[in-house]
Design an enzyme around this catalytic site. Structure first.
Site, PDB file in Angstrom:
ATOM      1  N   HIS A 151      -7.729   0.440 -18.536  1.00 63.37           N
ATOM      2  CA  HIS A 151      -6.586  -0.880 -20.301  1.00 63.37           C
ATOM      3  C   HIS A 151      -7.207  -2.323 -19.448  1.00 63.37           C
ATOM      4  O   HIS A 151      -6.382  -2.176 -17.955  1.00 63.37           O
ATOM      5  CB  HIS A 151      -5.906  -0.572 -20.549  1.00 63.37           C
ATOM      6  CG  HIS A 151      -6.062   0.939 -21.783  1.00 63.37           C
ATOM      7  ND1 HIS A 151      -4.986   1.153 -22.563  1.00 63.37           N
ATOM      8  CD2 HIS A 151      -7.016   1.735 -21.652  1.00 63.37           C
ATOM      9  CE1 HIS A 151      -4.988   2.070 -22.838  1.00 63.37           C
ATOM     10  NE2 HIS A 151      -6.356   2.522 -23.212  1.00 63.37           N
ATOM     11  N   TYR A 177       3.127  -2.596 -26.759  1.00 63.97           N
ATOM     12  CA  TYR A 177       4.556  -2.079 -27.628  1.00 63.97           C
ATOM     13  C   TYR A 177       5.244  -3.331 -28.324  1.00 63.97           C
ATOM     14  O   TYR A 177       4.994  -4.989 -28.111  1.00 63.97           O
ATOM     15  CB  TYR A 177       5.389  -3.050 -25.670  1.00 63.97           C
ATOM     16  CG  TYR A 177       5.000  -2.005 -24.993  1.00 63.97           C
ATOM     17  CD1 TYR A 177       3.514  -1.778 -24.273  1.00 63.97           C
ATOM     18  CD2 TYR A 177       5.597  -0.938 -24.005  1.00 63.97           C
ATOM     19  CE1 TYR A 177       3.988  -1.066 -23.339  1.00 63.97           C
ATOM     20  CE2 TYR A 177       5.604  -0.879 -23.153  1.00 63.97           C
ATOM     21  CZ  TYR A 177       4.358  -0.572 -22.967  1.00 63.97           C
ATOM     22  OH  TYR A 177       3.804   0.476 -22.082  1.00 63.97           O
ATOM     23  N   PRO A 220      11.509   4.963 -19.247  1.00 68.63           N
ATOM     24  CA  PRO A 220       9.485   5.163 -19.656  1.00 68.63           C
ATOM     25  C   PRO A 220       8.819   3.710 -20.012  1.00 68.63           C
ATOM     26  O   PRO A 220       7.569   3.751 -20.133  1.00 68.63           O
ATOM     27  CB  PRO A 220       9.757   6.204 -20.385  1.00 68.63           C
ATOM     28  CG  PRO A 220      10.583   6.020 -21.076  1.00 68.63           C
ATOM     29  CD  PRO A 220      11.903   6.175 -20.689  1.00 68.63           C
ATOM     30  N   LYS A 222       6.218   3.983 -15.355  1.00 67.32           N
ATOM     31  CA  LYS A 222       6.642   3.419 -14.399  1.00 67.32           C
ATOM     32  C   LYS A 222       6.691   5.530 -12.989  1.00 67.32           C
ATOM     33  O   LYS A 222       6.767   5.359 -12.279  1.00 67.32           O
ATOM     34  CB  LYS A 222       7.395   2.406 -13.182  1.00 67.32           C
ATOM     35  CG  LYS A 222       7.443   0.916 -13.504  1.00 67.32           C
ATOM     36  CD  LYS A 222       6.740   1.217 -12.426  1.00 67.32           C
ATOM     37  CE  LYS A 222       5.775  -0.586 -12.789  1.00 67.32           C
ATOM     38  NZ  LYS A 222       4.612  -0.516 -12.670  1.00 67.32           N
ATOM     39  N   TYR A 279       3.623  -4.991 -14.282  1.00 69.80           N
ATOM     40  CA  TYR A 279       3.376  -3.090 -14.772  1.00 69.80           C
ATOM     41  C   TYR A 279       2.024  -2.548 -14.074  1.00 69.80           C
ATOM     42  O   TYR A 279       1.249  -1.556 -14.299  1.00 69.80           O
ATOM     43  CB  TYR A 279       2.830  -3.797 -16.051  1.00 69.80           C
ATOM     44  CG  TYR A 279       2.375  -2.362 -17.324  1.00 69.80           C
ATOM     45  CD1 TYR A 279       3.181  -2.274 -18.324  1.00 69.80           C
ATOM     46  CD2 TYR A 279       1.156  -2.387 -17.082  1.00 69.80           C
ATOM     47  CE1 TYR A 279       3.306  -1.657 -19.010  1.00 69.80           C
ATOM     48  CE2 TYR A 279       1.185  -0.618 -18.312  1.00 69.80           C
ATOM     49  CZ  TYR A 279       2.218  -0.750 -19.164  1.00 69.80           C
ATOM     50  OH  TYR A 279       2.145   0.342 -19.910  1.00 69.80           O
TER      51      TYR A 279
HETATM   52  P1  RFL Z   1       8.936  16.543 -12.296  1.00 71.55           P
HETATM   53  O1  RFL Z   1       7.448  15.994 -12.555  1.00 71.55           O
HETATM   54  O2  RFL Z   1      10.079  17.025 -12.665  1.00 71.55           O
HETATM   55  O3  RFL Z   1       8.735  17.625 -11.209  1.00 71.55           O
HETATM   56  C1  RFL Z   1      10.103  18.291 -10.655  1.00 71.55           C
HETATM   57  C2  RFL Z   1      10.153  19.694 -10.935  1.00 71.55           C
HETATM   58  O4  RFL Z   1      10.463  20.778 -10.058  1.00 71.55           O
HETATM   59  C3  RFL Z   1      10.911  21.689 -10.503  1.00 71.55           C
HETATM   60  N1  RFL Z   1      12.105  22.063 -10.302  1.00 71.55           N
HETATM   61  C4  RFL Z   1      12.476  22.694  -9.763  1.00 71.55           C
HETATM   62  N2  RFL Z   1      11.334  23.827  -8.246  1.00 71.55           N
HETATM   63  C5  RFL Z   1      12.129  24.107  -7.421  1.00 71.55           C
HETATM   64  N3  RFL Z   1      13.923  24.479  -7.568  1.00 71.55           N
HETATM   65  C6  RFL Z   1      14.280  24.334  -8.907  1.00 71.55           C
HETATM   66  N4  RFL Z   1      15.460  24.560  -8.678  1.00 71.55           N
HETATM   67  C7  RFL Z   1      13.407  23.353  -9.008  1.00 71.55           C
HETATM   68  N5  RFL Z   1      14.273  22.853 -10.000  1.00 71.55           N
HETATM   69  C8  RFL Z   1      13.127  22.173 -11.229  1.00 71.55           C
HETATM   70  C9  RFL Z   1      10.431  21.428 -12.175  1.00 71.55           C
HETATM   71  O5  RFL Z   1      10.303  22.473 -12.751  1.00 71.55           O
HETATM   72  C10 RFL Z   1       9.109  20.253 -11.816  1.00 71.55           C
HETATM   73  O6  RFL Z   1       7.932  21.210 -12.451  1.00 71.55           O
HETATM   74  O7  RFL Z   1       9.206  15.341 -11.326  1.00 71.55           O
HETATM   75  P2  RFL Z   1       8.023  14.533 -10.008  1.00 71.55           P
HETATM   76  O8  RFL Z   1       7.144  15.088  -9.470  1.00 71.55           O
HETATM   77  O9  RFL Z   1       8.837  13.666  -8.847  1.00 71.55           O
HETATM   78  O10 RFL Z   1       7.139  13.854 -11.024  1.00 71.55           O
HETATM   79  C11 RFL Z   1       7.859  12.588 -11.957  1.00 71.55           C
HETATM   80  C12 RFL Z   1       7.553  11.807 -13.209  1.00 71.55           C
HETATM   81  O11 RFL Z   1       7.551  13.552 -13.448  1.00 71.55           O
HETATM   82  C13 RFL Z   1       8.289  11.447 -14.226  1.00 71.55           C
HETATM   83  O12 RFL Z   1       9.025  10.152 -13.967  1.00 71.55           O
HETATM   84  C14 RFL Z   1       8.285  11.541 -14.959  1.00 71.55           C
HETATM   85  O13 RFL Z   1       6.951  12.025 -16.024  1.00 71.55           O
HETATM   86  C15 RFL Z   1       9.210  10.313 -16.331  1.00 71.55           C
HETATM   87  N6  RFL Z   1       8.763  10.334 -17.775  1.00 71.55           N
HETATM   88  C16 RFL Z   1       7.779   9.199 -18.239  1.00 71.55           C
HETATM   89  N7  RFL Z   1       7.300   8.202 -17.252  1.00 71.55           N
HETATM   90  C17 RFL Z   1       6.502   7.842 -17.497  1.00 71.55           C
HETATM   91  O14 RFL Z   1       6.046   6.737 -17.026  1.00 71.55           O
HETATM   92  N8  RFL Z   1       6.000   7.556 -19.355  1.00 71.55           N
HETATM   93  C18 RFL Z   1       6.553   8.283 -19.605  1.00 71.55           C
HETATM   94  O15 RFL Z   1       6.010   8.612 -21.190  1.00 71.55           O
HETATM   95  C19 RFL Z   1       7.239   9.246 -19.771  1.00 71.55           C
HETATM   96  N9  RFL Z   1       7.737  10.018 -20.443  1.00 71.55           N
HETATM   97  C20 RFL Z   1       9.609  11.045 -18.643  1.00 71.55           C
HETATM   98  C21 RFL Z   1       7.940  11.504 -19.569  1.00 71.55           C
HETATM   99  C22 RFL Z   1      10.346  12.076 -17.782  1.00 71.55           C
HETATM  100  C23 RFL Z   1      11.373  13.320 -19.049  1.00 71.55           C
HETATM  101  N10 RFL Z   1      11.743  14.101 -18.573  1.00 71.55           N
HETATM  102  C24 RFL Z   1      11.698  14.095 -16.441  1.00 71.55           C
HETATM  103  C25 RFL Z   1      12.690  14.435 -19.228  1.00 71.55           C
HETATM  104  C26 RFL Z   1       9.063  12.339 -20.894  1.00 71.55           C
HETATM  105  C27 RFL Z   1      10.626  13.736 -20.228  1.00 71.55           C
HETATM  106  C28 RFL Z   1      10.613  14.567 -20.886  1.00 71.55           C
HETATM  107  C1  PHB Z   2       3.009   7.271 -22.977  1.00 73.42           C
HETATM  108  O1  PHB Z   2       1.538   7.408 -23.059  1.00 73.42           O
HETATM  109  O2  PHB Z   2       3.813   8.167 -22.938  1.00 73.42           O
HETATM  110  C2  PHB Z   2       3.571   6.331 -22.146  1.00 73.42           C
HETATM  111  C3  PHB Z   2       2.651   4.747 -22.167  1.00 73.42           C
HETATM  112  C4  PHB Z   2       3.364   3.750 -21.771  1.00 73.42           C
HETATM  113  C5  PHB Z   2       4.762   4.011 -21.305  1.00 73.42           C
HETATM  114  C6  PHB Z   2       5.351   4.783 -21.511  1.00 73.42           C
HETATM  115  C7  PHB Z   2       4.871   6.019 -22.376  1.00 73.42           C
HETATM  116  O3  PHB Z   2       5.823   2.735 -21.058  1.00 73.42           O
END
Ligand code: RFL
Ligand code: PHB
Length: 394
Positions: free
Chosen positions: A75, A204, A297, A301, A387
């Site tokens: 994009h 957005y 989110p 980032k 971004y």
């Molecule tokens: P993760 O992906 O949370 O992975 C952590 C892993 O550790 C495991 N864990 C354990 N393992 C061993 N022993 C324990 N006691 C443990 N407790 C937990 C978990 O099961 C998991 O597999 O962290 P990591 O790798 O640092 O990655 C970070 C990203 O996943 C996170 O920043 C993003 O996904 C945040 N986030 C979003 N970011 C965006 O940029 N755009 C989004 O749309 C977006 N949606 C989200 C999200 C985070 C969410 N969370 C954390 C609730 C949506 C959700 C629902």
């Molecule tokens: C997503 O595609 O899930 C998404 C994209 C941009 C954002 C947050 C979530 O800022």
């Protein structure tokens, strides 16, 4: 108790844990990964969707970008929308960098495939994961594996990649750690829909009823978000209510633009929070990704920041463990936190600009800021740089 040794124990097999073990293995540093959930559960979690330039670079250098290039979508920028106005910010024109739409679920699949291909030891469904002796030179991690066997892994270094709810963050003593936190009075209702995206690049949208976003996953799968009050019960949002709100907030009908609804396949409410814990290193423990910080989110980032942490930590651990050179490991926390705070600010700024509350004064400021960001090259470039374009090391 079954005992073993590895150079590194990685706690958590999310994107940061598996990417770190991949980069370490590529430099001959062995690791054991310990994950609380099942492989299927971790792979199915719907989360982030946008990879920034430096993330794509890290994945490319790691040889993990083949499917991303084939199936992801590059994009040039994003659309900003508010009632009666829609503007495209072209990041490539503004800062010479693009972003990629490629879901975290896909990144996770690529990382799992790479881990399997190299025979990476990953203990899924580990219970009672505990970190020990982190302030000594013989740290270790204990857990009960999926078969019920009590295990102990001794290592030189333990890396906490276990997200916001894992044990690593709390393994740093209270006397050592400092935390910063901001909770927001709203949440996101996120849905996945089996329908072709109604836009080529993300929208957005600011709206008096609340923020909305149109994102996408593939030519046939769309992702949407709606600002809802914190604590909203997902059951209170019927399919019709969701599509009506998305149409209204995203500007269905504006200049002939049409939002096409479709079957909703996944829905959840995400709380919004900013959180930072420092330092990101304590003794033999290093914190990475969501284990050390959470961003709302809005700035896309969270995942990118986790990859950036890994991009700094992997070479630092290789230098430490293969050459005895501790310099990069000693400065990891300080270097990573410069980017963490930049992204924490940007995520808060995007969130504050786009989410509406009751205050009419705030709304005027938001609209003024949106007009500036879309009308001034300097304003647009500031958003674009944050971004799409932050270098790994700030
Ligand atoms: P993760 O992906 O949370 O992975 C952590 C892993 O550790 C495991 N864990 C354990 N393992 C061993 N022993 C324990 N006691 C443990 N407790 C937990 C978990 O099961 C998991 O597999 O962290 P990591 O790798 O640092 O990655 C970070 C990203 O996943 C996170 O920043 C993003 O996904 C945040 N986030 C979003 N970011 C965006 O940029 N755009 C989004 O749309 C977006 N949606 C989200 C999200 C985070 C969410 N969370 C954390 C609730 C949506 C959700 C629902
Ligand atoms: C997503 O595609 O899930 C998404 C994209 C941009 C954002 C947050 C979530 O800022």
């Amino acid at each position: 108790m079954s005992s073993q040794r590895s150079r590194v124990v990685v706690v958590g097999a999310g994107p940061s844990g598996l990417l770190l073990s991949h980069l370490l293995a590529a430099q001959g540093v062995d690791s054991v990964v310990v994950e609380a959930r099942s492989q299927a559960y971790v792979a199915a979690r719907v989360r982030a969707g946008i990879l920034e330039h430096s993330t794509v670079e890290v994945l490319r250098e790691a040889g993990l970008d083949a499917r991303l290039r084939a199936e992801g979508a590059e994009h040039r920028g994003i659309h900003l929308h508010w009632p009666g106005e829609r503007h495209h910010l072209d990041f490539v024109d503004l800062v010479g960098r693009s972003v990629w739409a490629y879901g975290q679920t896909e990144v996770q699949k690529d990382l799992v495939a790479a881990a399997q291909a190299r025979g990476q030891e990953v203990h899924y469904e580990a219970a009672d994961v505990a970190l020990h002796d982190l302030e000594t030179d013989h740290p270790h991690v204990t857990f009960t594996d999926a078969a019920g066997v009590a295990r102990r892994v001794d290592a030189d270094v333990v890396v906490g990649c276990d997200g916001a709810f894992g044990p690593s963050r709390a393994a740093v003593p209270d006397a050592v750690r400092t935390t910063w936190e901001r909770t927001y009075p709203f949440a996101w209702l996120g849905i996945m829909a089996d329908v072709a995206p109604s836009t080529e690049e993300l929208i957005y949208a600011w709206h008096p009823d609340g923020f909305a976003m149109h994102s996408l996953r593939s030519p046939s799968v769309s992702r949407f978000y709606l600002q809802v009050p914190a604590g909203t019960d997902v059951a209170t949002w019927s399919d019709d209510r969701i599509w009506d709100a998305l149409a209204e907030r995203l500007g269905h009908g504006h200049d002939g633009w049409v939002l096409t609804p479709g079957p909703i396949t996944d829905r959840s409410v995400l709380p919004m929070r900013s959180f930072v814990q420092t330092p990101m290193r304590h003794g033999r423990l290093f914190l990475v990704g969501d284990a050390a910080h959470t961003v709302p989110p809005t700035g896309a980032k969270g995942l990118n920041l986790a990859v950036a942490d890994v991009g700094l930590l992997a070479p630092a651990l290789v230098a430490l463990l293969t050459r005895g050179d501790a310099r990069a490991a000693d400065t990891y926390s300080e270097r990573a936190l410069r980017r963490v705070w930049r992204c924490t600010h940007f995520s808060w700024w995007m969130t504050s600009m786009l989410h509406t509350g009751e205050d009419p004064f705030d709304r005027q400021l938001q609209l003024s800021q949106l007009r500036w960001v879309t009308g001034s090259t300097a304003g647009a470039a500031g958003l674009a740089e944050n971004y799409a374009g932050l270098p790994l090391e700030l």
